[in-house]
Write a protein that holds these residues in place. Sequence first.
Motif, mmCIF file in Angstrom:
data_model
loop_
_atom_site.group_PDB
_atom_site.id
_atom_site.type_symbol
_atom_site.label_atom_id
_atom_site.label_comp_id
_atom_site.label_asym_id
_atom_site.label_seq_id
_atom_site.Cartn_x
_atom_site.Cartn_y
_atom_site.Cartn_z
ATOM 1 N N LYS A 33 -10.469 -8.088 -7.876
ATOM 2 C CA LYS A 33 -11.345 -7.080 -7.274
ATOM 3 C C LYS A 33 -12.805 -7.496 -7.400
ATOM 4 C CE LYS A 33 -10.550 -2.983 -8.876
ATOM 5 N NZ LYS A 33 -10.124 -1.660 -9.345
ATOM 6 N N ASN A 34 -13.171 -8.044 -8.560
ATOM 7 C CA ASN A 34 -14.561 -8.484 -8.759
ATOM 8 C C ASN A 34 -14.920 -9.637 -7.827
ATOM 9 O OD1 ASN A 34 -15.065 -6.566 -10.734
ATOM 10 N ND2 ASN A 34 -14.517 -7.915 -12.410
ATOM 11 N N LYS A 54 -0.885 2.361 -12.220
ATOM 12 C CA LYS A 54 -1.716 3.505 -12.625
ATOM 13 C C LYS A 54 -0.862 4.728 -12.944
ATOM 14 C CE LYS A 54 -6.249 2.450 -10.770
ATOM 15 N NZ LYS A 54 -6.622 1.640 -11.869
ATOM 16 N N SER A 94 -1.024 -5.101 -18.030
ATOM 17 C CA SER A 94 -2.352 -5.699 -18.030
ATOM 18 C C SER A 94 -2.878 -5.748 -16.598
ATOM 19 C CB SER A 94 -2.296 -7.111 -18.610
ATOM 20 O OG SER A 94 -3.566 -7.712 -18.498
ATOM 21 N N GLU A 95 -4.118 -5.357 -16.447
ATOM 22 C CA GLU A 95 -4.747 -5.377 -15.130
ATOM 23 C C GLU A 95 -5.885 -6.384 -15.077
ATOM 24 O OE1 GLU A 95 -5.829 -1.474 -13.792
ATOM 25 O OE2 GLU A 95 -3.882 -0.636 -14.301
ATOM 26 N N VAL A 96 -5.948 -7.285 -16.045
ATOM 27 C CA VAL A 96 -7.044 -8.234 -16.140
ATOM 28 C C VAL A 96 -7.148 -9.089 -14.872
ATOM 29 C CG1 VAL A 96 -7.954 -10.203 -17.431
ATOM 30 C CG2 VAL A 96 -6.952 -8.273 -18.651
ATOM 31 N N PHE A 122 -0.908 -2.308 -8.240
ATOM 32 C CA PHE A 122 -1.863 -1.972 -9.295
ATOM 33 C C PHE A 122 -2.446 -0.570 -9.146
ATOM 34 C CE2 PHE A 122 -1.625 -6.494 -9.803
ATOM 35 C CZ PHE A 122 -1.706 -6.656 -11.163
ATOM 36 N N GLU A 123 -2.730 -0.151 -7.931
ATOM 37 C CA GLU A 123 -3.388 1.143 -7.734
ATOM 38 C C GLU A 123 -2.417 2.317 -7.753
ATOM 39 O OE1 GLU A 123 -6.594 1.663 -7.772
ATOM 40 O OE2 GLU A 123 -7.145 -0.457 -7.775
ATOM 41 N N TYR A 174 -5.947 -8.477 -11.896
ATOM 42 C CA TYR A 174 -6.289 -7.636 -10.739
ATOM 43 C C TYR A 174 -7.770 -7.289 -10.740
ATOM 44 C CZ TYR A 174 -6.242 -3.734 -7.455
ATOM 45 O OH TYR A 174 -6.504 -2.900 -6.403
ATOM 46 N N GLU A 175 -8.304 -6.972 -11.904
ATOM 47 C CA GLU A 175 -9.735 -6.661 -11.993
ATOM 48 C C GLU A 175 -10.574 -7.878 -11.609
ATOM 49 O OE1 GLU A 175 -11.144 -3.681 -12.333
ATOM 50 O OE2 GLU A 175 -9.118 -2.831 -12.442
ATOM 51 N N SER A 176 -10.142 -9.051 -12.022
ATOM 52 C CA SER A 176 -10.852 -10.281 -11.638
ATOM 53 C C SER A 176 -10.807 -10.469 -10.126
ATOM 54 C CB SER A 176 -10.231 -11.497 -12.317
ATOM 55 O OG SER A 176 -10.423 -11.431 -13.703
#
Length: 132
Positions: free
Chosen positions: A23-24, A48, A15-17, A43-44, A19-21
């Motif tokens: 980044k946002n 990936k 899950s990258e949820v 993550f990257e 990490y995306e948060s």
Amino acid sequence: HFGWATTMRRSELLSEVGYESLKNAGLEIVQNKQLKKYIVLLFERNYKEITSKVKQLNPLINQLLIVRQKRFMRLQGFNFEPLDYPNLLIDRQFLSYISSLKDERGWLTRSLEDSLEETHKVLQLLKEELNK
């Protein structure tokens, strides 16, 4: 055993949820440069790479399902019984798919173990940072 031997999960492994948060919100909120570096690498790069490889495995998994449908009868639950066990033992296509699946599972297991180790490093750095 035939059910598990001829299956590989396709479900979302990582899950990258969070990490995306992050980044946002902006990675600059992580002031510890080492922590930020490890988070991004985890993550990257690591996650990936695994996600990409799992997507590449889908054709193998689809073919294996076809091979299994032709050679096994599904019993109760996730139990499978060979339709012709003596011929299954010399079926080159089946043996090739099983061998490929074994190799891919090995790669995936090692990759997930490495990622787990990296995840623990990030968590430790995060705990240290939060305790400051």
